[in-house]
Design a protein around this motif. Structure first.
Motif, short mmCIF file in Angstrom:
data_model
loop_
_atom_site.label_atom_id
_atom_site.label_comp_id
_atom_site.label_asym_id
_atom_site.label_seq_id
_atom_site.Cartn_x
_atom_site.Cartn_y
_atom_site.Cartn_z
N LEU A 248 9.16 4.46 8.27
CA LEU A 248 7.94 3.82 8.03
C LEU A 248 7.07 5.16 6.77
O LEU A 248 6.80 4.72 6.38
CB LEU A 248 7.49 3.87 9.76
CG LEU A 248 7.49 2.98 10.11
CD1 LEU A 248 7.71 3.02 11.98
CD2 LEU A 248 6.76 1.66 9.88
N LEU A 249 7.83 6.27 7.20
CA LEU A 249 6.61 7.27 5.81
C LEU A 249 7.13 6.76 4.62
O LEU A 249 5.99 6.71 3.95
CB LEU A 249 6.77 8.26 6.13
CG LEU A 249 6.65 9.23 7.13
CD1 LEU A 249 6.97 10.69 7.47
CD2 LEU A 249 5.51 9.74 6.94
N ARG A 250 8.87 6.92 4.20
CA ARG A 250 8.86 5.53 2.99
C ARG A 250 8.43 4.77 2.66
O ARG A 250 7.47 4.09 1.76
CB ARG A 250 10.30 5.70 3.11
CG ARG A 250 10.83 6.88 2.73
CD ARG A 250 12.86 6.95 2.89
NE ARG A 250 12.91 7.81 2.86
CZ ARG A 250 14.56 8.20 3.11
NH1 ARG A 250 14.72 7.12 3.88
NH2 ARG A 250 14.82 9.24 2.78
N LEU A 254 5.50 3.41 -0.51
CA LEU A 254 5.78 2.89 -1.30
C LEU A 254 4.35 1.52 -1.29
O LEU A 254 3.99 0.73 -2.59
CB LEU A 254 6.78 1.27 -1.28
CG LEU A 254 8.35 2.06 -0.79
CD1 LEU A 254 9.71 0.60 -0.47
CD2 LEU A 254 8.47 2.00 -2.62
N LYS A 255 3.51 1.79 -0.61
CA LYS A 255 2.29 1.04 -0.25
C LYS A 255 1.46 1.67 -0.89
O LYS A 255 0.23 0.90 -1.39
CB LYS A 255 2.03 1.14 1.52
CG LYS A 255 2.80 0.45 2.11
CD LYS A 255 2.61 -1.41 1.59
CE LYS A 255 3.52 -1.67 2.95
NZ LYS A 255 3.84 -3.68 2.50
N GLY A 256 1.75 3.02 -2.11
CA GLY A 256 0.98 3.43 -2.66
C GLY A 256 -0.10 3.74 -2.63
O GLY A 256 -0.78 4.39 -2.75
N ASN A 257 -0.07 4.24 -1.35
CA ASN A 257 -1.27 5.34 -0.88
C ASN A 257 -1.07 6.80 -1.63
O ASN A 257 -0.50 7.37 -0.88
CB ASN A 257 -1.51 5.51 0.43
CG ASN A 257 -3.51 5.97 1.63
OD1 ASN A 257 -3.13 7.23 1.18
ND2 ASN A 257 -3.84 5.06 2.01
N ASP A 258 -2.23 6.86 -1.96
CA ASP A 258 -1.74 8.83 -2.73
C ASP A 258 -1.58 9.37 -1.55
O ASP A 258 -1.03 10.40 -1.94
CB ASP A 258 -2.50 8.61 -3.67
CG ASP A 258 -2.82 8.05 -5.04
OD1 ASP A 258 -2.09 7.51 -5.97
OD2 ASP A 258 -3.62 8.13 -5.30
N GLU A 259 -2.58 9.38 -1.48
CA GLU A 259 -2.30 10.76 0.12
C GLU A 259 -1.05 10.20 1.00
O GLU A 259 -0.60 11.29 0.91
CB GLU A 259 -3.58 10.80 1.22
CG GLU A 259 -4.03 11.79 1.84
CD GLU A 259 -5.32 12.29 2.52
OE1 GLU A 259 -5.77 12.42 3.95
OE2 GLU A 259 -6.46 11.10 2.54
N ILE A 260 -0.51 9.13 1.48
CA ILE A 260 0.44 9.24 1.88
C ILE A 260 2.21 9.44 1.54
O ILE A 260 2.35 10.38 1.64
CB ILE A 260 0.58 7.38 2.77
CG1 ILE A 260 -0.88 7.47 3.35
CG2 ILE A 260 1.85 6.92 2.78
CD1 ILE A 260 -1.01 6.17 4.07
#
Length: 268
Positions: A248-250, A254-260
């Motif tokens: 899920l973290l990967r 991939l969703k592009g949230n910089d902080e994530i």
């Protein structure tokens, strides 16, 4: 038939059949012509549908000024649905076929809200809370939010929940009341409420409920909940699932949230 004899309500229903292709070949132009004929006879339902045709360019060339003209005409009927008042409020808010006018918009939202339309009640609450067309008034905002929320409006329920969580719009911080309203909204599949409720349970170390609500939010497409759901699975305890958490973290990265992405790069 009644439609052929000029019954405007029958013409309105007949036009709907052509608009949707229900029982007849779909024909937007024919639907428009039927609605025009009925609207000119004074049927407010056809006038409102004609406005929608002009707004969307369905069966006729798009013309926002004519859309406004016919919707305004419909609103003058004493039997009109409050949804027409609400739609006019949206027209005045967004400048659809008319100059934007938040004060006039609120006049129509008030008419619709007074007739019990929860969407209008929520909108009035929001406009009072943010000072749009009104002087900012948290008491009035809460009044309208509460009316809408108790009618089941999930957005109003969400706003009240956030207000209790953060101590906003004149409400004290009360996490249990926030949770109550988050649940009300989340149970109606409000994605934002599901994500925020999951986060609240995560903060309270209730991983069972956190995973339950965050999973719903993720399945509904809330990419902001991916990382939090991943972290929930990584926490030690009964619900730990390291492989699922890492996956899920990967996905969050991939969703592009910089902080994530930073968190994922540091931890994976």
């Amino acid at each position: 038939s009644k439609a052929e004899k000029g019954d405007c309500d029958a013409q309105n229903e007949y036009a709907k059949c052509f608009s949707s292709g229900n029982g007849v070949q779909k024909d937007e132009k024919q639907a428009f012509n039927l609605w025009l004929k009925s609207a000119e006879s004074g049927c407010w339902k056809s006038q409102a549908n004609l406005a929608n045709c002009y707004q969307a360019g369905s069966g006729v060339e798009k013309d926002l000024y004519k859309a406004f003209y016919w919707l305004k005409k419909a609103s003058n009927n004493p039997n009109v649905s409050p949804k027409v008042f609400f739609q006019l409020g949206v027209y005045f808010t967004n400048g659809i076929g008319v100059q934007p006018d938040p004060i006039e918009a609120n006049n129509y939202f008030k008419k619709a809200a007074g007739a019990g339309l929860h969407e209008a009640q929520f909108t009035l609450g929001s406009n009072y809370a943010n000072g749009i067309g009104f002087a900012q008034n948290f008491q009035q905002a809460l009044y309208w939010y509460n009316l809408a929320a108790r009618q089941g409006d999930s957005e109003a329920q969400l706003r009240i929940a956030i207000a209790y969580q953060n101590g906003d719009i004149g409400l004290p911080i009360d996490i249990e009341k926030a949770k109550y309203w988050f649940i009300k909204s989340a149970e109606q599949n409000n994605i934002n409420a599901q994500g925020l409720l999951g986060y609240l349970y995560f903060q309270q170390d209730n991983m069972e409920r956190a995973i339950f609500w965050l999973s719903k939010a993720v399945r509904a497409g809330d990419f902001n909940s991916y990382a939090l759901l991943g972290n929930s699975y990584l926490k030690e305890g009964k619900y730990q699932n390291v492989s699922e958490g890492v996956a899920l973290l990967r996905l969050a990265r991939l969703k592009g949230n910089d902080e994530i992405a930073k968190y994922a790069n540091d931890n994976l």
